[in-house]
Design an enzyme around this catalytic site. Structure first.
Site, mmCIF file in Angstrom:
data_model
loop_
_atom_site.group_PDB
_atom_site.id
_atom_site.type_symbol
_atom_site.label_atom_id
_atom_site.label_comp_id
_atom_site.label_asym_id
_atom_site.label_seq_id
_atom_site.Cartn_x
_atom_site.Cartn_y
_atom_site.Cartn_z
ATOM 1 C CB CYS A 7 -20.865 6.289 29.233
ATOM 2 S SG CYS A 7 -20.263 7.412 27.957
ATOM 3 C CB CYS B 21 -18.962 4.996 26.157
ATOM 4 S SG CYS B 21 -18.632 6.401 27.203
ATOM 5 C CG ASP B 22 -20.798 1.495 26.775
ATOM 6 O OD1 ASP B 22 -19.744 1.356 26.131
ATOM 7 O OD2 ASP B 22 -20.826 1.556 28.009
#
Ligand code: NAP
Length: 311
Positions: free
Chosen positions: A134, A137-138
């Site tokens: 992701c 997200c990261d």
């Protein structure tokens, strides 16, 4: 003995847990069958920085734990077993685990989706230590670092373009010499000065398991058989997702051509009255914890309305 419930929620990621919080507060005494993989994809995420309400960020598993306690506080009952079968052909619906059997007036499905992985031991060993599925997200953890993105579809292009905001260099590794992505997305990635492509290549190892962090991707050229290493600190998988709908295959629930449950308009209604779906099992577009949570709320409100109309 068969137990009867007003509402059964199958799955306990952010969608299922939000549905549980709302349904429990509405006094529906929901049973949430969370499965042995309870928590969903957030359990594989380290820091979550974009979930509103957590100014300093929160660990994925901690976020799940807080949501679960919140659902419990209002009377959600949890069962840590996998559902083994369902029958939605008539009401009350039937839901079975390997140990127990239930009937239910309504069911919310929130079984999520799983990212596809390459299946390498090194990839699994470095999950959450530089290996992730992701970028949203990261990505921010890789400021001024080199990263690789695996895949040749629209997701890979989109993730690579997103990662250029942070990373110093993004290398897209694809197993064929032709992209699957749409022309426009592929061209956008090709035109970006920070992105370069390594085609016709498969990853054979994510380095470095001994150091417990990603330091490179060892690849093999499929034509020449030659092996080489691309240095990187982030290893982003973008080879697709698989919705967890296997359980519902013969139930009559409608799915799209990729297997995601179909819901009607802005509601969580499936084609079967009294069966609702929320979260990633019905959404392959946004796939965020917060959008899953929002759709879990919708599902609980839809279930509550359905139950009050059919009392
Ligand atoms: P996808 O289109 O199925 O592409 C998956 C990619 O991963 C393919 O290039 C595939 O290679 C590769 N791949 C699959 N398994 C692999 C493996 N084991 N090892 C190495 N490579 C592997 O999936 P997606 O990119 O997630 O897109 C899903 C859908 O969402 C598509 O319809 C896409 O158009 C849509 N989408 C749209 C947008 C947008 O328009 N903004 C953004 C994201 C996604 P091959 O090509 O060799 O099969």
């Amino acid at each position: 003995m068969v137990e009867h419930k007003k509402l059964i929620i199958i799955g306990a990621g952010p969608a299922g847990l939000t549905a549980a919080i709302y349904a429990a507060r509405a006094e529906l005494q929901p049973l949430c069958i969370e499965g042995y993989k309870a928590g969903g994809q957030l359990m594989l995420t380290s820091e979550v920085e974009n979930f509103p309400g957590f100014e300093k960020g929160i660990n994925g598993p901690d976020l799940i734990s807080v949501m679960r306690k919140q659902a419990e506080r209002f009377g959600t009952e949890f069962l840590t077993e996998d559902v083994s079968g369902v029958d939605f052909s008539q009401r009350p619906f039937k839901v079975k685990t390997y140990e127990k059997e239930f009937t239910a007036d309504s069911v919310i499905i929130s079984t999520g989706a799983d990212a596809k992985w390459l299946g390498l031991d090194s990839e699994q060993a470095l999950l959450g230590r530089g290996v992730t599925s992701c970028a949203t997200c990261d990505g921010a953890f890789f400021k001024d670092k080199e990263v690789v993105v695996i895949g040749g579809g629209d997701s890979a292009m989109e993730e690579a373009l997103f990662l250029t905001k942070f990373a110093s260099k993004v290398t897209i590794i694809h197993r064929r010499d032709e992209l699957r992505a749409s022309k426009i997305m592929g061209q956008r990635a090709k035109d970006h000065p920070k992105i370069n492509f390594v085609l016709n290549s498969e990853v054979v190892e994510v380095q470095n398991v001994e150091e417990k962090k990603v330091t490179g991707a060892k690849i093999k050229n499929k034509e020449t058989g030659e092996e080489s290493v691309i240095p990187c600190e982030g290893f982003f998988l973008a080879i697709g997702h698989k919705p967890n709908t296997e359980l519902f295959k013969d139930t009559g629930l409608e799915v799209d051509k990729k297997g995601y449950l179909l819901t009607k308009g802005k509601s969580s209604n499936t084609n079967m009255e009294g069966v609702f779906a929320c979260g990633d099992v019905q959404d392959h577009t946004y796939r965020q914890a917060i959008t899953a949570a929002g759709s879990g709320c919708t599902a609980a409100l839809d279930a509550e309305r359905f139950l009050s109309e059919h009392e």
